[in-house]
Design a protein around this motif. Structure first.
Motif, short mmCIF file in Angstrom:
data_model
loop_
_atom_site.label_atom_id
_atom_site.label_comp_id
_atom_site.label_asym_id
_atom_site.label_seq_id
_atom_site.Cartn_x
_atom_site.Cartn_y
_atom_site.Cartn_z
N ARG A 296 0.48 -0.84 -0.24
CA ARG A 296 0.01 0.15 -0.10
C ARG A 296 0.47 1.03 -0.13
O ARG A 296 0.59 2.50 -0.72
N GLN A 420 -18.62 2.53 -6.60
CA GLN A 420 -18.34 1.52 -5.52
C GLN A 420 -18.42 0.34 -5.92
O GLN A 420 -17.32 -0.48 -5.20
N GLN A 423 -14.35 0.19 -6.55
CA GLN A 423 -13.98 0.35 -5.31
C GLN A 423 -13.88 -1.01 -4.48
O GLN A 423 -12.67 -0.86 -4.16
N THR A 424 -14.81 -1.39 -4.46
CA THR A 424 -14.62 -2.92 -4.02
C THR A 424 -13.74 -3.69 -4.53
O THR A 424 -13.20 -4.56 -3.66
N GLN A 427 -9.91 -3.80 -2.48
CA GLN A 427 -10.61 -3.67 -1.12
C GLN A 427 -9.10 -3.83 -0.38
O GLN A 427 -8.16 -5.06 -0.85
N GLY A 428 -8.42 -4.16 0.77
CA GLY A 428 -7.55 -3.97 0.69
C GLY A 428 -6.18 -2.60 0.71
O GLY A 428 -5.40 -2.19 1.44
N THR A 431 -8.70 1.87 2.54
CA THR A 431 -8.81 1.44 3.94
C THR A 431 -10.33 2.12 4.01
O THR A 431 -10.73 1.13 5.43
N GLN A 432 -10.78 2.79 3.85
CA GLN A 432 -12.58 3.14 3.11
C GLN A 432 -12.69 3.35 1.97
O GLN A 432 -11.53 4.02 1.11
N THR A 433 -14.02 3.46 1.63
CA THR A 433 -14.91 3.21 0.45
C THR A 433 -15.83 4.72 0.74
O THR A 433 -16.36 5.42 2.03
#
Length: 944
Positions: A296, A420, A423-424, A427-428, A431-433
């Motif tokens: 990251r 959305q 963004q899925t 994931q990882g 940290t937030q969507t």
């Protein structure tokens, strides 16, 4: 050189495999042509423009033959410039050229090849070298061999990566240098040294790469269904990215949809790289989470670098650039070692490290990801200092303000990341969507489309809507197109933009663009200019255009990415000022002198080639001798590309022809076909043409002088030239001539008409000895005949027309003026027997209720017209051109009412009819001259 170039970088090599250039190299499609100017458009725009062009024959070149002179060229080619968008294959081409030479396969007459990169030369900006010293510096073997002179050898210098050059390269002001041993700056050295296209099938790449034929078929099939991805696949790097992603998804048997947008493709690409890092470098298992804290941090750092350098316009970075973005130089090599398919580190001879992303699109994606992450995690908008401004709206505004589309792809990625579903996939890493309402962003983009930005910017906004999975505007226009009602009402800017997007995204070939198919108006042309630019033929005849349209078309003629071969502006009131605008486009500096072609080849990026043939149709455009003077300057230009010129039906007169002949005399003139039919030309004009063709007889093959008055002497002069072996002239048309052809306008085509009694309805009586007059009577005793109308009170003329013809009609009451084919039915009351209500006839009907034109049952009401307003019309029929025009005659002035455009395949007959309001006082008389008079008289025996 063989060791240096036998392998090529293509991501992370799989264990046990070597990426040998000769094994993966796919033949590039290289063509001659194009101007050597800088294209400041974003590469995706360039690729999209290139993809839209119809495929036309071009002069192709093999890699090994780029320095070979073509047939007819008397000088060797000294300088070659390969030109194309980033990632198109220019660097690989130079590597292949060098490797083939080093392996003794090609160009063995060359003794040395010295490849340089601007990445290496940039760091020498402040140093001085002679040419010999520069070669010795980069190629120490030459110094050891004491090679200090190159005049007696065949030597090739290669400079790769001109777009990455940070040297001024001031060709205009740098001093002249002639001594190879004299030291100077690298910039001066290079300018003095220098002074003197696409993969044929991307399918080949995917099939070569994949040993699984079924998998390759699925990949190719998926790409072909998505035009945005198909267009991007003209960039080899994107082919590699696509193959990397789809092979991974298909290989592990993932269920669900394959990526269909660019954003989805690049997200999956990023995820694949994270998985590779986890397994190969971190020692993790396939089932472990692929986003570690270290991964990251790396991606976040690279995203910041990508964004900040994108804002500065930098594509390559030095250690100082990385330090400015907070990247630890000690860790930079780790970044490039781990994320090799994203970020590269290179080291030239005696130079510091340089870094870059594997492709500009990767940098743009990571830059968008950085902006998105910052906004999601902290709420900060990196694109605006105003904290209340929505980040996606700021990005739209920034991209619209970019003059060359340099933020277009960045914007598509950023908007795609707001979904959305996308963004899925991350994931990882996220940290937030979360994001603002998608509907809010879509609404803002649609608002911007309605604000009438340039077509190119509007097209990118539609691409943005596609990334947001919104196709409502496109679907709306498609529904209109299928129903045929798109142009029944006023068209809004967003509808025009949607139409342009649909046409440019269509699978159909854009070979021919016909403006009348959409709307015969100047407004429509201005909106649809990107479609015109992407077409080979632009049919704009009879579309109510003015000189302003020519002003808009001129940039297309001089555009490097235009593929236009034919421009038809016939029957528009463009006048001399319009021709001047067009000629300004043709005289653009891009059209270089022909002898410059002997020294230059180009890798294909755009197709405005020097050899292209342009056909101009300017029939009936209200031109005078002034246009001839301007056209002559184009024909005599060393860069002249006009090979076919149609000036029919313009009152040019002998004075205009004399001016035009100044261009015909020029040795640069390339004109092969010249049409001057109906241009008021006499024997004087023929004399000027004969003189011009005698001085320069080798080009013109077809000359049309029909419907003029050349006289016997004019015919004799040009006919003698037709027999001259030195003349290239093969076809000479001088038919339908005579003194009557010297009338101005279409009246020069006035013809004699005679009514045909056997077709006349029984209520119509023909009187006068030669059937020049018809009167409306009560039912008469008439012998039955198969050609007689038995229900509608109509009559035909006797002789069919096949050329150009003109006549007039004057009336009171309900009258129909028409033309029809001989095969039109006569018996019964159906539409097939009524003028204008079938596909064999065309008519103008006038009454107190208004005037209407009809064809095949379709009715068009003419504005401000009725039999109470005017009582006289003229008809002009041009069968070869496929036009039928009705005019209102007012004080001998012809005012166009309506023009039909059709393909006439058989002779047409003038015809007349009377409405239900006709009385026994209504009649028709054919005058002995050239007109038909329809009239109402107090007595049917009264002469008019």
């Amino acid at each position: 050189l063989k060791r240096r170039f036998q392998c090529v970088f293509e991501g992370i090599a799989k264990p046990g495999q070597r990426a040998l250039l000769n094994e993966i190299y796919t033949e590039l499609y290289i063509t001659k042509g194009d101007a050597g100017q800088v294209n400041n458009e974003h590469e995706i725009r360039q690729i999209e423009n290139e993809f839209r062009k119809s495929k036309k024959p071009e002069t192709t070149i093999k890699c090994e033959d780029i320095f070979q002179s073509s047939i007819g060229e008397d000088q060797p080619i000294r300088t070659v410039m390969t030109k194309g968008v980033a990632g198109i294959g220019k660097t690989v081409l130079t590597q292949k050229f060098t490797l083939d030479w080093a392996e003794d396969k090609t160009n063995q007459d060359v003794l040395f090849i010295f490849p340089f990169t601007f990445r290496e030369l940039n760091v020498l900006k402040e140093k001085t070298f002679s040419l010999v010293e520069l070669v010795h510096y980069f190629f120490p073997e030459t110094k050891e061999s004491r090679i200090c002179s190159f005049e007696d050898f065949q030597v090739v210098f290669i400079f790769d990566g001109l777009d990455e050059c940070r040297l001024p390269l001031d060709f205009h002001n740098n001093k002249i240098l002639a001594d190879v041993t004299e030291s100077t700056s690298v910039d001066v050295l290079l300018t003095n040294l220098i002074r003197g296209k696409l993969l044929p099938s991307k399918e080949e790449y995917f099939r070569k790469r994949s040993k699984d034929e079924q998998q390759a078929d699925r990949i190719i099939s998926h790409i072909k269904t998505l035009r945005s991805l198909l267009i991007m696949c003209h960039i080899p790097v994107f082919c590699w990215i696509t193959a990397t992603v789809l092979e991974e998804l298909l290989g592990i048997g993932e269920s669900g949809e394959l990526p269909i947008t660019l954003t989805e493709m690049y997200i999956h690409f990023l995820v694949v790289q994270a998985k590779v890092k986890k397994v190969r470098y971190d020692g993790g298992a396939e089932t472990d989470p692929h986003w570690s804290p270290d991964s990251r941090r790396m991606i976040e750092s690279l995203g910041k670098l990508a964004f900040e350098q994108l804002q500065k316009g930098n594509l390559i970075f030095y250690e100082s650039d990385l330090m400015e973005c907070g990247i630890d130089i000690k860790r930079a090599s780790v970044y490039s070692g781990v994320f090799t398919q994203i970020f590269k580190e290179e080291r030239g001879l005696y130079q510091d490290k340089v870094f870059c992303f594997v492709h500009l699109s990767v940098q743009e994606f990571l830059a968008a990801l950085h902006v998105h992450l910052t906004f999601i995690n902290s709420g900060k908008n990196l694109l605006s200092e105003d904290p209340t401004t929505q980040v996606y709206q700021s990005a739209v505004d920034e991209a619209l303000q970019s003059p060359n589309g340099h933020l277009d792809l960045f914007l598509r990625f950023l908007l795609g990341l707001s979904l959305q579903t996308n963004q899925t996939l991350l994931q990882g890493l996220l940290t937030q969507t979360g994001s603002r309402s998608q509907a809010e962003t879509v609404g803002y983009i649609k608002k911007k489309i309605r604000e009438n930005y340039s077509p190119e910017k509007s097209i990118n906004l539609f691409h943005c809507l596609s990334e947001l999975r919104d196709s409502s505007l496109v679907e709306e226009i498609q529904q209109y197109l299928s129903s045929g009602s798109l142009f029944s009402n006023n068209v809004s800017p967003d509808h025009w933009s949607a139409l342009v997007f649909i046409l440019l995204s269509s699978e159909k070939d854009l070979d021919v663009f016909n403006l009348k198919k959409y709307s015969a108006s100047e407004e429509a042309l201005l909106w649809l200019l990107p479609v015109v630019k992407a077409s080979n033929k632009a049919l704009l005849s009879g579309c109510k255009l003015s000189w302003r349209s020519c002003e808009a078309l001129a940039p297309i003629l001089r555009s490097r990415s235009s593929n236009m071969r034919e421009l038809d502006l016939s029957n528009n009131d463009i006048q001399d000022s319009g021709v001047e605008q067009l000629c300004d486009g043709l005289k653009s500096p891009q059209f270089r002198k022909k002898d410059e072609l002997k020294t230059t080849n180009y890798l294909k990026c755009s197709v405005c080639e020097f050899s292209k043939s342009i056909l101009f149709r300017l029939t009936g455009c209200n031109l005078s001798e002034r246009s001839c003077e301007v056209l002559a300057t184009v024909l005599s230009s060393p860069s002249s590309s006009v090979k076919h010129l149609d000036l029919n039906n313009n009152d040019l007169q002998d004075s205009g022809v004399k001016l035009l002949c100044d261009g015909l005399r020029s040795p640069y003139c390339a004109l092969e076909t010249l049409s001057l039919s109906g241009c008021l030309i006499t024997k004087e004009g023929c004399t000027s043409l004969t003189s011009a063709l005698s001085e320069n007889p080798s080009h013109l093959r077809v000359l049309d002088l029909s419907y003029n008055h050349p006289g016997d002497s004019g015919i004799q002069q040009l006919s003698a030239g037709l027999k001259d072996d030195q003349w290239a002239l093969e076809t000479l048309r001088m038919d339908n001539g005579g003194e009557k052809r010297l009338a101005r306008g279409v009246r020069k085509y006035a013809c004699e008409l005679t009514l045909d009694s056997i077709t006349a309805h029984k209520n119509l009586k023909l009187i006068d000895g030669n059937n020049k007059r018809v009167v409306f009577r009560e039912e008469q005793l008439c012998p039955d005949h198969p050609d007689r109308f038995d229900f509608w009170t109509q009559v035909l003329c006797r002789d069919g027309l096949t050329g150009r013809s003109y006549w007039e009609a004057e009336w009171e009451g309900d009258v129909c003026v028409a033309v029809t084919s001989r095969g039109m039915r006569r018996k019964g009351y159906g539409d097939e027997c009524r003028f204008g209500w079938n596909d064999q006839s065309w008519s103008l009907s006038c009454s107190v209720n208004g005037c209407f034109v009809y064809h095949n049952g379709r009715q068009i009401k003419l504005p401000f017209c009725s039999s109470s307003v005017f009582h006289r019309v003229a008809v002009y029929l041009d069968c070869p051109a496929g036009t039928l025009t009705f005019y209102r005659v007012c004080c001998d002035t012809l005012i166009p009412l309506h023009t039909f455009y059709c393909t006439f395949t058989e002779p047409l007959y003038p015809a007349f009819g009377f409405g239900f309001r006709c009385s026994s006082t209504s009649g028709c008389r054919l005058r002995a001259g050239s007109s038909v008079i329809l009239c109402s008289a107090e007595s049917t025996e009264t002469s008019i």
